[in-house]
Enzyme design. Structure first.
Site, mmCIF file in Angstrom:
data_model
loop_
_atom_site.group_PDB
_atom_site.id
_atom_site.type_symbol
_atom_site.label_atom_id
_atom_site.label_comp_id
_atom_site.label_asym_id
_atom_site.label_seq_id
_atom_site.Cartn_x
_atom_site.Cartn_y
_atom_site.Cartn_z
ATOM 1 N N PRO A 99 0.914 -1.234 0.171
ATOM 2 C CA PRO A 99 -0.075 0.113 -0.109
ATOM 3 C C PRO A 99 0.864 1.245 -0.024
ATOM 4 O O PRO A 99 1.581 1.377 0.724
ATOM 5 C CB PRO A 99 -0.671 -0.053 1.338
ATOM 6 C CG PRO A 99 0.271 -0.926 2.371
ATOM 7 C CD PRO A 99 1.330 -1.517 1.208
ATOM 8 N N GLU A 100 0.274 2.269 -0.666
ATOM 9 C CA GLU A 100 0.808 3.582 -0.499
ATOM 10 C C GLU A 100 -0.298 4.196 0.134
ATOM 11 O O GLU A 100 -1.233 3.872 0.724
ATOM 12 C CB GLU A 100 1.158 4.172 -1.959
ATOM 13 C CG GLU A 100 2.159 3.369 -2.718
ATOM 14 C CD GLU A 100 2.227 3.727 -3.915
ATOM 15 O OE1 GLU A 100 2.518 4.945 -4.217
ATOM 16 O OE2 GLU A 100 2.607 2.945 -5.002
ATOM 17 N N ARG A 128 13.663 -1.197 -8.419
ATOM 18 C CA ARG A 128 12.107 -0.740 -8.706
ATOM 19 C C ARG A 128 12.041 -0.263 -10.247
ATOM 20 O O ARG A 128 12.613 0.126 -10.631
ATOM 21 C CB ARG A 128 11.868 0.612 -7.558
ATOM 22 C CG ARG A 128 12.217 0.145 -6.244
ATOM 23 C CD ARG A 128 11.746 -0.555 -5.110
ATOM 24 N NE ARG A 128 10.066 -0.860 -5.381
ATOM 25 C CZ ARG A 128 9.277 -0.359 -4.660
ATOM 26 N NH1 ARG A 128 9.544 0.491 -3.665
ATOM 27 N NH2 ARG A 128 8.097 -0.692 -4.684
ATOM 28 N N LYS A 178 1.933 6.185 5.824
ATOM 29 C CA LYS A 178 1.587 4.819 5.429
ATOM 30 C C LYS A 178 1.378 3.837 6.756
ATOM 31 O O LYS A 178 1.151 2.569 6.466
ATOM 32 C CB LYS A 178 2.483 3.962 4.457
ATOM 33 C CG LYS A 178 2.713 4.795 3.207
ATOM 34 C CD LYS A 178 3.896 3.888 2.292
ATOM 35 C CE LYS A 178 4.495 4.870 1.258
ATOM 36 N NZ LYS A 178 5.357 4.216 0.632
#
Length: 286
Positions: free
Chosen positions: A2-3, A276, A58
DNA sequence: CCGTTAACCTGAGAGC
DNA sequence: TGCTCTCAGGTTAACG
């Protein structure tokens, strides 16, 4: 997983479910999360009433009386599920698109009077921490940069943070101590909206580009929350609903496809920055 | 101080 | 079927 937008959605549904409710019992199956679960975890939470559920970038923060807090982070694959006693078998609280929760990674269960909350995390990059006063809680977050929605996230703030940086702007925006809440998907999206090459160094950015980053960080996150977050692979809200922002992606995961920008004939390329994936249009992101 | 890399984990999906 | 390989919304210790 999740962001900021996904954590916000989880927070909203979790808050709705557990605020002012009492935790009757806590059962932990696996303490080995990113950080080992504290020994007093079960004892501390048992019989406590939840006074509030909030979010800091977060992280989700659960507040109890006497300034006791339990915070958690979902890591890459953490999910929270609510299972109601009576309709246990037919609720759509699935994981990995399956109808039933696989028990294997249900590490923590919080029992309430007529439902339970389950923390499931296959990769175990998520974690829980306890604080017994507000000062310790604030200390834990003291290095975290402002969220894009925060008043402190201004042009002057960002200029001072990045004007001398030799690091590329993509990794700068992923640095939670500079700006908090963004992750790989939304940074890719923000840089596309801003027409900035993710490889560009902080020191090379113009004033106009920094203004754009501020503008589009707010816009992209706001849109993502409006669409219920992004559901790729395993994200669902506590009610088991999927978000739909993944349908709105302008650049993320669109490797080889055409740029959406009007009159741009560019194709989207994919490459890696610090392990990434980065996506960009070679023509309009400069 | 700054920037980079490896490490922590499991599971899905692709390719053979 | 089944094996091997790559990849995944994150963070952070360790190194030069």
């Amino acid at each position: 997983m999740p962001e900021l937008p996904e954590v916000e959605i989880v927070k909203q549904s979790l808050k709705k479910a557990i605020k002012y409710k009492k935790i009757r019992k806590v059962i932990v199956k696996n303490r080995n999360l990113r950080f080992k679960l504290p020994k007093n975890f079960e004892k501390t939470l048992q019989n406590k009433i939840i006074l509030n559920v909030t979010r800091i970038s977060k992280y989700i923060v659960i507040k109890f009386k006497s300034d006791t807090y339990c915070i958690f982070h979902l890591g890459m694959s953490g999910t929270i599920h609510m299972v109601k006693k009576k309709i246990n078998k037919i609720t759509n609280l699935s994981f990995y698109q399956k109808k039933q929760l696989p028990n294997k990674h249900n590490h923590i269960r919080l029992f309430f009077s007529n439902f339970k909350i389950i923390y499931n995390d296959p990769r175990r990059f998520g974690f829980f921490k306890l604080f017994n006063n507000t000062n310790d809680l604030n200390l834990y977050f003291k290095n975290l940069g402002p969220e894009p929605f925060n008043k402190k996230f201004t042009f002057n703030y960002l200029v001072n943070k990045i004007k001398n940086k030799k690091k590329n702007i993509k990794n700068i925006l992923l640095d939670q101590n500079i700006i908090s809440g963004l992750g790989n998907i939304y940074v890719n999206e923000i840089l596309f909206y801003s027409k900035i090459d993710p490889k560009k160094k902080g020191v090379e950015l113009s004033k106009d580009e920094i203004h754009k980053i501020i503008k589009y960080s707010k816009l992209v996150l706001k849109l993502a929350i409006k669409f219920g977050g992004s559901s790729i692979r395993d994200f669902k809200s506590t009610e088991g609903k999927q978000g739909s922002f993944q349908k709105e992606f302008k650049i993320y995961s669109r490797n080889g496809e055409n740029c959406y920008r009007n009159n741009c004939k560019g194709k989207i390329i994919k490459f890696f920055q610090t392990n990434r994936s980065t996506y960009m249009c070679e023509i309009c992101q400069k």
